[in-house]
Design a protein around this motif. Structure first.
Motif, PDB file in Angstrom:
ATOM      1  N   ALA A  45       0.837  -1.208   0.000  1.00  0.00           N
ATOM      2  CA  ALA A  45       0.000   0.000   0.000  1.00  0.00           C
ATOM      3  C   ALA A  45       0.871   1.258   0.000  1.00  0.00           C
ATOM      4  N   GLU A  68      -0.682   4.792  -1.396  1.00  0.00           N
ATOM      5  CA  GLU A  68      -1.989   4.914  -0.738  1.00  0.00           C
ATOM      6  C   GLU A  68      -2.010   5.970   0.364  1.00  0.00           C
ATOM      7  N   LYS A  91      -1.711  11.047   3.458  1.00  0.00           N
ATOM      8  CA  LYS A  91      -3.064  10.733   2.977  1.00  0.00           C
ATOM      9  C   LYS A  91      -3.799   9.707   3.832  1.00  0.00           C
ATOM     10  N   GLY A  92      -3.195   9.296   4.948  1.00  0.00           N
ATOM     11  CA  GLY A  92      -3.910   8.327   5.766  1.00  0.00           C
ATOM     12  C   GLY A  92      -2.975   7.495   6.622  1.00  0.00           C
ATOM     13  N   MET A  93      -3.501   6.421   7.131  1.00  0.00           N
ATOM     14  CA  MET A  93      -2.748   5.572   8.048  1.00  0.00           C
ATOM     15  C   MET A  93      -3.030   4.117   7.723  1.00  0.00           C
TER      16      MET A  93
END
Lengths: 332, 332, 332, 332
Positions: free
Chosen positions: A134, A139, A246-248
């Motif tokens: 990812a 991602e 952009k996230g975790m």
């Protein structure tokens, strides 16, 4: 068919022997242990010839690869003997605990052009691998922070601890140091480490650190935290969390069953898988498969000597920082 | 500012009184209870005038709406009195347990053109509402199966049970029957119901069903299961699962905290919220807000008399099936 | 060492062949398939002698056990041939779809005193087994309700469907009927079943039911719900929930990894394991191990002919109820 | 009835005004803001008299308590004025960013014997509180490690950032420093901090640290990690994990709904609650209730001046370590 000489029938040896036996493209040809009955017991179960004589096995032209499962301080010498005998090497980590010894060993591998694989098994865990994929797929964008929890349910026996002081870095967190390098594709430039002895004298008579936290700064700026303990009473606690723009992504723990038990006192699930061999069963099988694929020319070896050397350098720096209290700089 | 006359100061009355007091666009003007001290106690806390005389309150021209929180068998008469006095009505479900009585009541509401709201509070729960929205948005395509678990932690007191036989359908599952109609936008055409008495005679002296399962077939073909019990020792168990051609939606339970406790015996979380008032706190506040919005002309009342009537029809059919053993056909 | 003759090299055959090969106490001696190349392919991989002639294999005195992996309608005849040849039998479910045929088969097994094992693999799943153990240990007291979700990600190919109408009961829910009997230790006395065709004509050209719900009443009073579908797009959905006087037990689904992905649009986890062979990998290995233990005299066979017969009786009753619309009574 | 003068009608002021209005034992008497319309707007909604003149409000003998919601650099002066006017003080954290100023302020509070409450709201969150209670009850034995994740979904506006450099420690982690002191009942003796600027220049034009990790050593030996970021795109990420000799406690995040969405691409849940006011809604209400209870003599104030001072000392040390790179010693 890749034919193996497995060296070291104790501890992790039987697991690797079973995996070789189960792999359709591999076969156990020799099992070498200075304690012959250990070798014989494995040979009876998984095939191959038991011996206490490594030279005899290395002289066998049908052996393609040597799998080293002996205690850490014996690794370097066996690697060199196998390399000089022209065998590919699959070696349990660490290569050695002394960096000069590691460097010397590396020269032999270079000179002999030996295919070498250091068994950081966690790279082959499906959940950790999904994080890697990812991240590579973009991602979460740029990686900004990594948090690893890497806790054993119990401390090793006293003689094992005595043989490897600061094992919490050399033996346990060394996996996490490799994870960080692999996941981020980056190298640390600084480390700060702190340790504690939390276990009582009965469990930890040598007062070797049994609890530790580390703060790493990566060349690219990301910050990394690792924590370890030798008494996670609820099981083998293995979590990785990667935070990005952009996230975790989180790779969580695994439990023996998926059962939930609802009662007046709450909802209860299983404790975590307790043994590292259960937790990482799939990764052990997969690392062997990848090694065999590499020997079969299907793809390059996914992890090599320099990976083992660099993880050890970080562990050494952790020990230095824990001892001095000061941050230690690493060359990226 | 919508001014309320609340009728019935016990049970759910105090909750509604608190919500009216907290709503910026509403005010409690009268609290009526034949047991005057109950009305006085609420009035002292939330404002308004306490009285045992409903006629006096209905004669007050400043009362816009009557909120009915009395026992079920009194609902229809109070609805009619309020309607004839020209007040809007917010009524706890059910409208009545006798269908003829419900029909008669509906005629009065029609004749008086009374804005009417039956308090199926679950429609206003954020999680259930998210399911509704996702279904309407086509997220799971055609709905094929619905599974509802609707379990109370305890049975009601014996006199409450005696006053409403088959309360498991009339009082509890009636919510689920409404949920099914609302979520699917469809009507059932057949129902099969089975019940059991699982509690002992001390808890359930009237041997009224305390455990039930229902199988519904919807006009559009979807199959529906509902189960209920009056002794979920782990708390108020409220789950909805909607399965469709493109996926599944689940509205899960809620717990007081998010705490996980890891120990040698496993991982423990809180039991479920125990009281329906805690579980559905948000939905009670939201249903009131929607009723007030409707009276303020902001939007049409989201749930009306026919919703109350149809849920009751299904409950009646469930009772008939449970008694006869045969499937019961419903007109869509 | 138990020596096996495996009959039927397609579908589930390769899985069982691999498990036999991996079991230290078992060996593949014959692989029989009327389609000889299928047998040869398996023999090349897992050992044993490939043949299209079952009689030859049954005549081999070194064969201890016959493992039947052929299509359902051939099971009974092969069981009888194996029994008459004096071999133990491990048979995929169902024994047959015709109850008279099953009864006749049972007589042969009785007369020949054949050790017989019907492969309801789910009994050997660690999570389902934990439910069984907890129920037996009294953890939830008396069982009051059971809810099973048993959904396949896809419908079988048309010719497979054509060969077994109402396969949703005979092939899929038959597992759940066995689960209910096993978990509760009780027998159903009544069943109501409803079905639907939700798939389009391209996927389900024979318009055989692809969606079903069942309501069972057990002799001891417990109520049971089962639901099935042939298009759970999110994977193989296998859940069991047992509710009792002291609590609830849930066996949940499994996913390929433990990864959580946090982004602006929410938290995402893997879909469920998609193939039943992945989901139940452990249970297939364990059922074989238990069969081998039973043959080795270590313990009695954990599941036998009557279990296969009774599950089929329930499936038959489900079909009858689905066709007539009426509840069907079963003899406990 | 406790009568409040609320100072500062922006940012967190409206939340506190609403909570005061909703509390049965409290009333808003004055709302003071140098921007009079802000005060007037709140007064219109929640009652009380709007004013731009703090002295007038402090001269009102019916005011019992002053609630300070102004920007941080004005706190100390208002605290002192309120204290000298004989009012109890509820102050948003921090007391001030300059330690000398804090010390001076403390002397005034001491001299005037002013009841003082610093609003570390997280102490009143039910999940965090459950951790505190479990630790005190001995559930996990001695605390060995604490890991806190404390991440905001967005960075503050540039002028807010400019007004408080190193706000990641002074404004955000200061909460975590208080959590650590409160949960462990212990004081830190050393801190190492590292920061990074990960946001682009448009979001973070002043290049103030937006990402940080801290490693603390407590007097009792426990090791503590805290990490923060100003761009958790998935919501307000607030987790606490306490590891001890007998187990681990985790306080997890909260989400708006309990919905799970199963599709071919996986299982999706809501992102985390995005606004700190939603996440900590209960804790804001509870901290006010505890302050009011303390003033009513029901129990001692649960958190006081020294708690504010000590958290600030740790934040100061974090800044010093981040700037110098060296570990900073704290006096326990």
């Amino acid at each position: 068919m890749i034919e193996f000489c497995l060296v070291g029938g104790g501890f992790i040896g039987p697991l690797h022997a079973a995996n070789i036996a189960a792999h359709p493209g591999a076969r156990l040809r020799w099992i070498v242990d200075t304690n012959l009955p250990a070798a014989e017991s494995l040979a009876a179960k998984y095939g191959g010839r038991a011996s206490a004589d490594l030279d005899a096995a290395l002289a066998d032209p049908d052996v393609h690869a040597v799998m080293i499962c002996t205690p850490p301080r014996t690794h370097a010498a066996i690697i060199e003997r196998a390399a000089r005998a022209g065998k590919a090497v699959f070696c349990e980590k660490p290569i050695d605990l002394d960096m000069d010894r590691v460097t010397a060993c590396g020269k032999v591998l270079d000179a002999t052009r030996t295919p070498f694989f250091v068994a950081f098994n966690r790279r082959f865990d499906p959940s950790h691998r999904a994080l890697f994929d990812a991240i590579r797929a973009g991602e979460i964008g740029r990686t900004e922070m990594v948090v690893l929890s890497s806790r054993d349910p119990e401390i090793s026996p006293p003689d094992y601890v005595a043989a490897m002081p600061y094992g919490i870095f050399y033996d346990t967190m060394i996996h996490d140091f490799d994870m960080v390098r692999w996941l981020t594709g980056d190298e640390p430039v600084e480390i700060v480490a702190r340790t504690a002895c939390m276990l009582d004298a009965a469990s930890n008579p040598h007062r070797d650190p049994d609890t530790a936290m580390v703060l790493l700064r990566m060349a690219g700026g990301a910050l990394v935290h690792v924590n370890s303990s030798f008494r996670a009473v609820y099981g083998y606690d293995q979590r990785i969390e990667v935070f990005g723009e952009k996230g975790m992504l989180i790779s969580r723990n695994r439990q023996p069953t998926t059962v939930e038990r609802y009662g007046a006192d709450g909802v209860r699930q299983d404790p975590l898988l307790y043994f590292f061999i259960d937790r990482y069963a799939e990764s052990y099988a997969r690392e062997l498969a990848e090694f065999i694929d590499a020997l079969s020319g299907k793809r390059p070896p996914p992890i090599g000597f320099d990976d083992g050397r660099r993880a050890l350098l970080i562990a050494e720096a952790a020990v230095a920082s824990a001892k001095s209290g000061a941050p230690v700089t690493l060359r990226a």
